[in-house]
Write a protein that holds these residues in place. Structure first.
Motif, PDB file in Angstrom:
ATOM      1  N   GLU A   1      35.287  35.680  37.823  1.00  0.00           N
ATOM      2  CA  GLU A   1      34.337  34.554  37.894  1.00  0.00           C
ATOM      3  C   GLU A   1      33.188  34.750  36.904  1.00  0.00           C
ATOM      4  N   GLN A   2      32.757  36.000  36.799  1.00  0.00           N
ATOM      5  CA  GLN A   2      31.662  36.279  35.853  1.00  0.00           C
ATOM      6  C   GLN A   2      32.086  35.919  34.430  1.00  0.00           C
ATOM      7  N   GLN A   3      33.320  36.280  34.086  1.00  0.00           N
ATOM      8  CA  GLN A   3      33.772  35.995  32.720  1.00  0.00           C
ATOM      9  C   GLN A   3      33.950  34.481  32.530  1.00  0.00           C
ATOM     10  N   ARG A   4      34.356  33.807  33.583  1.00  0.00           N
ATOM     11  CA  ARG A   4      34.479  32.343  33.474  1.00  0.00           C
ATOM     12  C   ARG A   4      33.100  31.694  33.309  1.00  0.00           C
ATOM     13  N   VAL A   5      32.097  32.259  33.988  1.00  0.00           N
ATOM     14  CA  VAL A   5      30.724  31.747  33.797  1.00  0.00           C
ATOM     15  C   VAL A   5      30.280  32.005  32.355  1.00  0.00           C
ATOM     16  N   ALA A   6      30.650  33.186  31.838  1.00  0.00           N
ATOM     17  CA  ALA A   6      30.295  33.510  30.447  1.00  0.00           C
ATOM     18  C   ALA A   6      30.955  32.518  29.493  1.00  0.00           C
ATOM     19  N   ILE A   7      32.196  32.132  29.811  1.00  0.00           N
ATOM     20  CA  ILE A   7      32.896  31.142  28.974  1.00  0.00           C
ATOM     21  C   ILE A   7      32.149  29.804  29.049  1.00  0.00           C
ATOM     22  N   ALA A   8      31.812  29.422  30.268  1.00  0.00           N
ATOM     23  CA  ALA A   8      31.090  28.152  30.441  1.00  0.00           C
ATOM     24  C   ALA A   8      29.775  28.178  29.680  1.00  0.00           C
ATOM     25  N   ARG A   9      29.103  29.330  29.706  1.00  0.00           N
ATOM     26  CA  ARG A   9      27.823  29.439  28.992  1.00  0.00           C
ATOM     27  C   ARG A   9      28.032  29.318  27.479  1.00  0.00           C
ATOM     28  N   ALA A  10      29.148  29.918  27.003  1.00  0.00           N
ATOM     29  CA  ALA A  10      29.434  29.818  25.568  1.00  0.00           C
ATOM     30  C   ALA A  10      29.771  28.379  25.179  1.00  0.00           C
ATOM     31  N   LEU A  11      30.272  27.622  26.157  1.00  0.00           N
ATOM     32  CA  LEU A  11      30.697  26.240  25.863  1.00  0.00           C
ATOM     33  C   LEU A  11      29.592  25.211  26.075  1.00  0.00           C
ATOM     34  N   VAL A  12      28.505  25.631  26.713  1.00  0.00           N
ATOM     35  CA  VAL A  12      27.535  24.654  27.190  1.00  0.00           C
ATOM     36  C   VAL A  12      26.892  23.849  26.051  1.00  0.00           C
ATOM     37  N   ASN A  13      26.841  24.441  24.869  1.00  0.00           N
ATOM     38  CA  ASN A  13      26.294  23.720  23.709  1.00  0.00           C
ATOM     39  C   ASN A  13      27.383  23.057  22.877  1.00  0.00           C
ATOM     40  N   ASN A  14      28.614  23.023  23.411  1.00  0.00           N
ATOM     41  CA  ASN A  14      29.741  22.394  22.724  1.00  0.00           C
ATOM     42  C   ASN A  14      29.931  22.958  21.315  1.00  0.00           C
ATOM     43  N   PRO A  15      30.169  24.286  21.188  1.00  0.00           N
ATOM     44  CA  PRO A  15      30.220  24.885  19.847  1.00  0.00           C
ATOM     45  C   PRO A  15      31.492  24.511  19.098  1.00  0.00           C
ATOM     46  N   LYS A  16      31.433  24.631  17.785  1.00  0.00           N
ATOM     47  CA  LYS A  16      32.622  24.396  16.951  1.00  0.00           C
ATOM     48  C   LYS A  16      33.481  25.654  16.903  1.00  0.00           C
ATOM     49  N   LEU A  17      32.803  26.800  16.912  1.00  0.00           N
ATOM     50  CA  LEU A  17      33.522  28.075  16.805  1.00  0.00           C
ATOM     51  C   LEU A  17      33.124  28.981  17.965  1.00  0.00           C
ATOM     52  N   LEU A  18      34.153  29.398  18.710  1.00  0.00           N
ATOM     53  CA  LEU A  18      33.942  30.295  19.849  1.00  0.00           C
ATOM     54  C   LEU A  18      34.372  31.689  19.425  1.00  0.00           C
ATOM     55  N   LEU A  19      33.474  32.669  19.588  1.00  0.00           N
ATOM     56  CA  LEU A  19      33.775  34.028  19.150  1.00  0.00           C
ATOM     57  C   LEU A  19      33.917  34.925  20.377  1.00  0.00           C
ATOM     58  N   GLY A  20      35.068  35.548  20.528  1.00  0.00           N
ATOM     59  CA  GLY A  20      35.303  36.414  21.684  1.00  0.00           C
ATOM     60  C   GLY A  20      35.494  37.850  21.239  1.00  0.00           C
ATOM     61  N   ASP A  21      34.610  38.732  21.719  1.00  0.00           N
ATOM     62  CA  ASP A  21      34.723  40.154  21.382  1.00  0.00           C
ATOM     63  C   ASP A  21      35.333  40.868  22.582  1.00  0.00           C
ATOM     64  N   GLU A  22      36.637  41.084  22.528  1.00  0.00           N
ATOM     65  CA  GLU A  22      37.380  41.685  23.649  1.00  0.00           C
ATOM     66  C   GLU A  22      37.051  40.956  24.962  1.00  0.00           C
ATOM     67  N   PRO A  23      37.216  39.652  25.027  1.00  0.00           N
ATOM     68  CA  PRO A  23      36.740  38.904  26.201  1.00  0.00           C
ATOM     69  C   PRO A  23      37.490  39.227  27.486  1.00  0.00           C
ATOM     70  N   THR A  24      38.690  39.832  27.348  1.00  0.00           N
ATOM     71  CA  THR A  24      39.430  40.179  28.570  1.00  0.00           C
ATOM     72  C   THR A  24      39.553  41.689  28.722  1.00  0.00           C
ATOM     73  N   GLY A  25      38.761  42.401  27.926  1.00  0.00           N
ATOM     74  CA  GLY A  25      38.887  43.867  27.853  1.00  0.00           C
ATOM     75  C   GLY A  25      38.708  44.576  29.173  1.00  0.00           C
ATOM     76  N   GLN A  26      37.898  44.028  30.054  1.00  0.00           N
ATOM     77  CA  GLN A  26      37.638  44.752  31.306  1.00  0.00           C
ATOM     78  C   GLN A  26      38.185  43.999  32.516  1.00  0.00           C
ATOM     79  N   LEU A  27      39.124  43.099  32.260  1.00  0.00           N
ATOM     80  CA  LEU A  27      39.691  42.329  33.368  1.00  0.00           C
ATOM     81  C   LEU A  27      41.101  42.827  33.670  1.00  0.00           C
ATOM     82  N   ASP A  28      41.507  42.659  34.914  1.00  0.00           N
ATOM     83  CA  ASP A  28      42.883  43.046  35.251  1.00  0.00           C
ATOM     84  C   ASP A  28      43.860  42.022  34.669  1.00  0.00           C
ATOM     85  N   ARG A  29      45.160  42.330  34.761  1.00  0.00           N
ATOM     86  CA  ARG A  29      46.166  41.519  34.078  1.00  0.00           C
ATOM     87  C   ARG A  29      46.145  40.053  34.536  1.00  0.00           C
TER      88      ARG A  29
END
Lengths: 233, 416
Positions: free
Chosen positions: A152-180
């Protein structure tokens, strides 16, 4: 498959770090073009320069040389404030972990980009609710961030990255600490966002399974991008 | 949603505004106050230190003037440091008698720094008082309506005569405490009549207090009443001036001869200022004030360093947060403003507590010291302290805020 006109264009990007032993070239003429609605992965061993490339594209650190445009706007603008404005308008970041302000609730976490973008208070709740609806977390809007699960935290982080409707989304190991399972769910959200909203996403990852789900994938070798996989939409 | 994004696009599409627009003030204040509130336990010690310093500052400033005034009044017991006495001295027996005219006395009363000025008879007239079968020689002096304030006397019983009685030359009198006791014992003398020479005088009050001195044995009559009945032997040849504070004594003392000379013949005028006592008192109080000022400064300095240290710790602890905010598009000035306002919010919350504390202390101390602190002075000093605390927050918070604003975004994001 016919290619669209790229919205992100990187040309001859170099980055040299000064060390005691002299200059160390991390990036040696990186060229990259990204289209709208594309999800591109960059892989490579630790220290190969993939995160440095991501930080340069995120305007967090300057390159030594090169050119970088989004929708024909030169991103390496003259001042730090102008680059901050570009970040607000064009870019969204999702990091590996500890992405959220833990003493704030979900609403407050998503409010910060809007505050920096000078969005009036009266407009914010509506925008935040819609960003949260993209990741299925509207019901958590007033929930304390530090009580959310990792996914849920990572999904909130995604929502926060999207809140300004960006053209380019940059993910630095966005699933690195999540289970499969959570990784799969987060990647599904990424795909949905990228394909449905024509957002471009660049993901730095160690995980070949993540790279396989992207449109294209590159590996960083000796400071240059080498294609691993092309056009799999 | 398009409406919201339109604002973002407009903000980004207006490059000139980037240089002047800070994030909205209400947002900065809201974010910063929220942060301070959520970390209140960490800041409690610092806030209390600044609050104590602020409370001391307000208390000293508010009670200072009043206490100075009271000390001046009470120090008269030690020799009248704030009292100026004027009279006439001459060895020339043929010189005409001199007195202080009411115009001259009024002009001296109007001088800045003069609390009260009174004309009185210098010489004591021993009058026969026929009382319950005995003939008692009683010392009598004539005084005007300002004598009580100028001499620091108050009514132990009844009341003291005022302007009306003096102007009309009424037959009223005020007795010293000892004289009243000798004459009336345990009876209440107020309202009774006293035969002095061939006339009857109504007793309207008994004068007392610590500063009454020899006057406890006197009968005090209105100046005009005494002068009119003395066949020219008694006149207003003594001037008693009480200054508001010891700072006013040299100035008023120097001004009296000039004022007098504009209205009367200044020959033989003698003005006595208790210079040595004054210097001693001023020196003593200066050291007390210095000690208090050093204590307050030390408290506020400790508080200021506390804010500085707390903010530095906060910047280090929130390094990653700063990096994330920069990645979101926060400009240096946004970060600087947030941390600066946090420091100011800390110092102002301390000031608020300090003001409340000071109000309680001022009221309690006022009651204990039997003074009446002015509400206006308290509010003024509270405002001064509030501004001072804001400045303290700005000064001590500026460097940590600047450091936060200058953090490298990449290093900050990677900070563990």
């Amino acid at each position: 498959m016919s290619r669209q006109k790229p919205i992100v264009r990187v040309e001859a990007l170099t980055k040299t770090f000064a060390t005691a032993a002299g200059g160390f070239d991390v990036l040696r003429g990186v060229d990259l073009e990204l289209e709208a609605g594309e999800m591109v992965a960059i892989m490579g061993p630790s220290g190969c320069g993939k995160s440095t490339l991501l930080h340069i594209l995120g305007l967090l650190t300057p390159p030594t040389a090169g050119r970088y445009t989004i929708m024909s706007h030169d991103m390496f603008g003259p001042s730090e404030d102008r680059q901050a404005a570009f970040r607000r308008e064009y870019l969204g970041f999702i990091l590996q972990s500890c992405n959220l302000f833990e003493h704030s609730n979900v609403y407050e976490n998503l409010e910060y980009p809007l505050i920096y973008a000078r969005v009036p208070l009266a407009k914010r709740r509506n925008i935040i609710e819609q960003a949260l609806s993209r990741v299925g977390l509207t019901h958590r809007i007033d929930y304390p961030a530090n009580r959310l699960s990792g996914g849920e935290q990572q999904r909130v982080a995604i929502a926060r990255a999207l809140v300004n409707n960006p053209k380019l989304l940059l993910g630095d190991e966005p699933t690195g600490q999540l289970d499969r399972d959570t990784s799969k769910m987060v990647m599904a959200y990424f795909k949905q966002i990228v394909y449905e909203h024509d957002t471009t996403m660049l993901i730095v990852t160690h995980d070949p399974a993540i790279a396989k789900q992207c449109t294209r994938a590159y590996t960083m070798q000796e400071g240059q991008l080498v294609p691993l996989m092309q056009e799999r939409k | 949603m398009q409406i919201g994004f339109a604002y973002i696009r407009r903000a980004a599409a207006a490059p000139k505004r980037w240089n002047i627009v800070l994030i909205a003030l209400h947002d900065i204040v809201h974010i910063s106050v929220r942060q301070v509130f959520r970390q209140r336990r960490r800041s409690l010690g610092v806030v209390l230190a600044v609050a104590l310093g602020t409370a001391s500052l307000i208390t000293v400033l508010t009670l200072g003037d009043q206490l100075k005034h009271d000390i001046n009044r009470d120090l008269d017991l030690l020799g009248g440091a704030t009292m100026i006495l004027a009279g006439f001295t001459t060895t020339d027996a043929s010189a005409p008698p001199q007195e202080f005219l009411s115009d001259t006395v009024n002009a001296i009363r109007a001088l800045p720094g003069v609390e009260a000025a009174s004309a009185a008879t210098e010489h004591v007239d021993w009058l026969s008082l026929f009382w319950r079968g005995d003939n008692i020689a009683t010392p009598v002096i004539g005084v005007d309506e300002d004598y009580w304030r100028a001499s620091g006397l108050s009514a132990a019983k009844g009341q003291l005569f005022g302007l009306r009685e003096v102007r009309m030359g009424e037959r009223v009198c005020v007795l010293g405490e000892e004289l009243a006791k000798n004459l009336f014992g345990s009876e209440n003398p107020i309202g009774q009549y006293l035969p002095i020479r061939t006339e009857i005088f109504k007793i309207i009050g008994v004068v007392g207090g610590l500063q009454v001195g020899d006057r406890k044995k006197f009968a005090l009559l209105p100046l005009t009443t005494v002068v009119r009945r003395s066949n020219g032997t008694m006149r207003a040849d003594r001037l008693i001036v009480r200054c508001r504070t010891w700072d006013d004594v040299p100035v008023v003392g120097a001004a009296i001869p000039g004022i007098f000379a504009q209205r009367q013949d200044p020959r033989h005028l003698k003005v006595d200022v208790a210079a040595k006592q004054l210097a001693r008192v001023v020196s003593m109080v200066w050291w007390i004030q210095l000690f208090v000022a050093v204590s307050i400064t030390a408290t506020l300095t400790v508080g200021g360093f506390g804010i500085w240290n707390g903010m530095m710790s906060s910047v280090i602890a929130r390094t990653r947060e700063i990096g994330l905010k920069k990645a979101m598009g926060a400009e240096r000035r946004d970060i600087l403003a947030q941390f600066l306002v946090e420091a100011v919010a800390l110092s102002l919350s301390a000031a608020f507590i300090g003001i409340v504390l000071a109000f309680v202390v001022v009221q309690t101390a006022g009651a204990y010291l039997e003074t009446n602190p002015s509400l206006g002075a308290f509010l003024l000093n509270a405002c001064i302290s509030f501004i001072f605390s804001a400045l303290l927050g700005v000064i001590t918070g500026f460097y940590p805020a600047k450091r936060a604003a200058r953090l490298d975004a990449v290093a900050a994001i990677r900070y563990e």
